[in-house]
Design a protein around this motif. Structure first.
Motif, mmCIF file in Angstrom:
data_model
loop_
_atom_site.group_PDB
_atom_site.id
_atom_site.type_symbol
_atom_site.label_atom_id
_atom_site.label_comp_id
_atom_site.label_asym_id
_atom_site.label_seq_id
_atom_site.Cartn_x
_atom_site.Cartn_y
_atom_site.Cartn_z
ATOM 1 N N LYS A 121 64.924 84.964 11.943
ATOM 2 C CA LYS A 121 65.089 84.391 13.270
ATOM 3 C C LYS A 121 66.413 83.641 13.314
ATOM 4 O O LYS A 121 66.963 83.252 12.273
ATOM 5 N N SER A 122 66.932 83.396 14.500
ATOM 6 C CA SER A 122 68.240 82.740 14.629
ATOM 7 C C SER A 122 68.197 81.295 14.156
ATOM 8 O O SER A 122 67.140 80.647 14.136
ATOM 9 N N LYS A 123 69.362 80.762 13.806
ATOM 10 C CA LYS A 123 69.475 79.396 13.311
ATOM 11 C C LYS A 123 68.946 78.387 14.321
ATOM 12 O O LYS A 123 68.330 77.377 13.958
ATOM 13 N N GLU A 124 69.181 78.649 15.605
ATOM 14 C CA GLU A 124 68.764 77.726 16.661
ATOM 15 C C GLU A 124 67.245 77.607 16.758
ATOM 16 O O GLU A 124 66.737 76.645 17.352
ATOM 17 N N SER A 125 66.539 78.562 16.179
ATOM 18 C CA SER A 125 65.078 78.543 16.258
ATOM 19 C C SER A 125 64.440 77.548 15.300
ATOM 20 O O SER A 125 63.286 77.153 15.495
ATOM 21 N N PHE A 126 65.182 77.144 14.261
ATOM 22 C CA PHE A 126 64.596 76.302 13.218
ATOM 23 C C PHE A 126 64.991 74.835 13.415
ATOM 24 O O PHE A 126 66.171 74.489 13.498
ATOM 25 N N ILE A 127 63.972 73.983 13.482
ATOM 26 C CA ILE A 127 64.155 72.564 13.774
ATOM 27 C C ILE A 127 63.731 71.728 12.557
ATOM 28 O O ILE A 127 62.597 71.854 12.082
ATOM 29 N N PRO A 128 64.617 70.873 12.020
ATOM 30 C CA PRO A 128 64.249 70.014 10.891
ATOM 31 C C PRO A 128 63.096 69.080 11.259
ATOM 32 O O PRO A 128 63.142 68.419 12.295
ATOM 33 N N CYS A 129 62.075 69.016 10.410
ATOM 34 C CA CYS A 129 60.887 68.213 10.732
ATOM 35 C C CYS A 129 60.350 67.414 9.541
ATOM 36 O O CYS A 129 59.193 66.995 9.568
ATOM 37 N N SER A 130 61.154 67.207 8.522
ATOM 38 C CA SER A 130 60.664 66.464 7.348
ATOM 39 C C SER A 130 60.173 65.070 7.712
ATOM 40 O O SER A 130 59.142 64.605 7.222
ATOM 41 N N ASP A 131 60.905 64.384 8.580
ATOM 42 C CA ASP A 131 60.545 63.004 8.920
ATOM 43 C C ASP A 131 59.195 62.921 9.621
ATOM 44 O O ASP A 131 58.419 61.990 9.389
ATOM 45 N N SER A 132 58.898 63.885 10.482
ATOM 46 C CA SER A 132 57.630 63.831 11.213
ATOM 47 C C SER A 132 56.448 63.988 10.268
ATOM 48 O O SER A 132 55.402 63.348 10.438
ATOM 49 N N LEU A 133 56.604 64.826 9.234
ATOM 50 C CA LEU A 133 55.528 64.990 8.265
ATOM 51 C C LEU A 133 55.385 63.739 7.404
ATOM 52 O O LEU A 133 54.276 63.338 7.050
ATOM 53 N N ALA A 134 56.509 63.110 7.074
ATOM 54 C CA ALA A 134 56.457 61.867 6.306
ATOM 55 C C ALA A 134 55.763 60.766 7.099
ATOM 56 O O ALA A 134 54.975 59.979 6.564
ATOM 57 N N GLU A 135 56.042 60.705 8.390
ATOM 58 C CA GLU A 135 55.417 59.705 9.250
ATOM 59 C C GLU A 135 53.920 59.946 9.376
ATOM 60 O O GLU A 135 53.131 58.995 9.483
ATOM 61 N N LEU A 136 53.509 61.201 9.332
ATOM 62 C CA LEU A 136 52.099 61.548 9.424
ATOM 63 C C LEU A 136 51.319 60.951 8.249
ATOM 64 O O LEU A 136 50.149 60.586 8.395
ATOM 65 N N ARG A 137 51.992 60.815 7.111
ATOM 66 C CA ARG A 137 51.334 60.322 5.900
ATOM 67 C C ARG A 137 51.477 58.816 5.708
ATOM 68 O O ARG A 137 51.009 58.279 4.699
ATOM 69 N N GLN A 138 52.109 58.121 6.633
ATOM 70 C CA GLN A 138 52.376 56.694 6.451
ATOM 71 C C GLN A 138 51.108 55.856 6.354
ATOM 72 O O GLN A 138 51.014 54.964 5.513
ATOM 73 N N THR A 139 50.142 56.104 7.213
ATOM 74 C CA THR A 139 48.893 55.352 7.164
ATOM 75 C C THR A 139 47.832 56.198 6.467
ATOM 76 O O THR A 139 47.712 57.395 6.713
ATOM 77 N N LYS A 140 47.076 55.550 5.602
ATOM 78 C CA LYS A 140 46.071 56.237 4.797
ATOM 79 C C LYS A 140 44.681 56.046 5.400
ATOM 80 O O LYS A 140 44.355 54.969 5.924
#
Length: 353
Positions: free
Chosen positions: A108-127
């Motif tokens: 798929k084209s480069k424009e289709s891929f969106i960096p999302c590491s931070d959102s996954l890290a934030e998901l794990r912030q509270t246990k």
């Protein structure tokens, strides 16, 4: 599927049609799969786990709610069909290699891929309650291992011997491994905040700094205590008290809604006013969970506001090159009313024979 649904909310807010998950820790967090080779692809309507022949049965048993798709080892070709109709696809930019990303661009084209590491890290912030229970057990294992190792912290014993015994005790108590390579640093080496265990033998009249952690069912613990071989001199006693006061004040200040940098400032002020500010060069602490270092932390620039369920270390220190270092570290849980200290190791175990 609660975690998947939380991820889907984040995806919807960012207008992400599909999320690829590459890192083993996030794969485990979202699916429960413990194998070493897999890729997740999650949309608003489906959740797929791609893995090779070696892990098909294991994935079917562990990853409830996921459709397990067999692939050739390291093959990405099959993903192309699942990307159909997706304009924006999230990926973990912090965990993929350049070559892996180049292969994605063939699909798929480069424009289709969106960096999302931070959102996954934030998901794990509270246990959640189960995570806190597992972390608490990891903390308990480290506490017990330290208690059983204290009699061995004496003249003539090498740092490496101490590290080996600590791990042995953790394994006996049910740990699946260690959270990191232990820091066991004696004498002037204790001034290195990350001084890994060496063959150096402990000598009389030396500081001994231990930073250890157990891993239990995937979750980590982190514990630091500082000892003295023999009778400590006044300088050690004075600096130890400064570090202890800084840590206790920071712990008392923890509550929901406060920013990490505000907690850091509480401890840093005490050490600075005592004249040792320049010798406390690291952040006050960091979150702990499936990884030993997670978000958020206690740092001078950390603006994240604490929430109930966050689990963070509090570890001020003073490090004087050529003399040694002192650090005291506990793990704490942010609660709706304030804070709960998880670490139970006494802080006055500072003298060894």
């Amino acid at each position: 599927m609660k975690r998947i649904n939380e991820l889907r909310k984040i995806m919807a807010e960012g207008q992400i049609d599909g999320q690829i998950v590459h890192s083993p820790v996030n794969i485990f967090y979202l699916s429960g799969f413990t194998g070493t080779t897999a890729t997740l692809y999650i949309t608003q309507d489906a959740a797929y786990l791609f893995t090779d022949f070696r892990y098909l049965e294991q994935a079917s048993e562990e990853a409830a709610g996921f459709e397990v798709i067999p692939v050739r080892k390291n093959s990405l070709d099959i993903l192309a069909g699942y990307f159909a109709g997706a304009d924006k696809i999230g990926f973990e930019e912090q965990f993929v290699t350049v070559s892996y990303f180049q292969k994605l661009l063939e699909l798929k084209s480069k424009e289709s891929f969106i960096p999302c590491s931070d959102s996954l890290a934030e998901l794990r912030q509270t246990k959640d309650e189960k995570e806190i229970s597992l972390i608490t057990e990891a903390v308990k294992i480290a506490d017990q291992a330290l208690f059983k190792t204290i009699p061995r912290i004496k003249e003539g014993v090498s740092e490496q011997e101490i590290a080996v015994h600590l791990e042995f005790e953790m394994r006996k108590a049910g740990a699946s491994g260690t959270s990191f390579d232990f820091i066991v640093a004696s004498g002037p080496r204790s001034a290195m905040p990350h001084g890994r265990a060496s063959e150096k033998k402990i000598a009389k009249g030396e500081i001994v700094l231990l930073d250890i952690g157990a891993k239990y069912q995937g979750y980590c613990s982190d514990l630091t205590r500082t000892f003295f071989c023999g009778e400590p001199d006044q300088k050690f006693r004075d600096l130890y008290q400064i570090v202890l006061e800084a840590q206790q004040a920071a712990i008392r200040a923890i509550k929901p809604g406060i920013q990490g940098k505000e907690i850091d400032a509480v401890a840093r002020k005490i050490i600075a006013e005592a004249g040792y500010g320049e010798f406390f060069g690291h952040d006050l602490g960091h979150s702990v969970g499936l990884d030993i270092h997670e978000k958020p932390g206690f740092g001078s620039k950390e603006e994240t506001r604490l929430e109930p369920g966050m689990v963070i270390t509090v570890e001020p220190g003073i490090y004087l090159q050529g003399w040694g270092g002192i650090r005291i570290e506990d793990m704490v849980q942010v609660t709706k009313n304030g804070v709960k200290v998880l670490t139970q190791s006494p802080k006055q175990f500072i003298i060894s024979d």
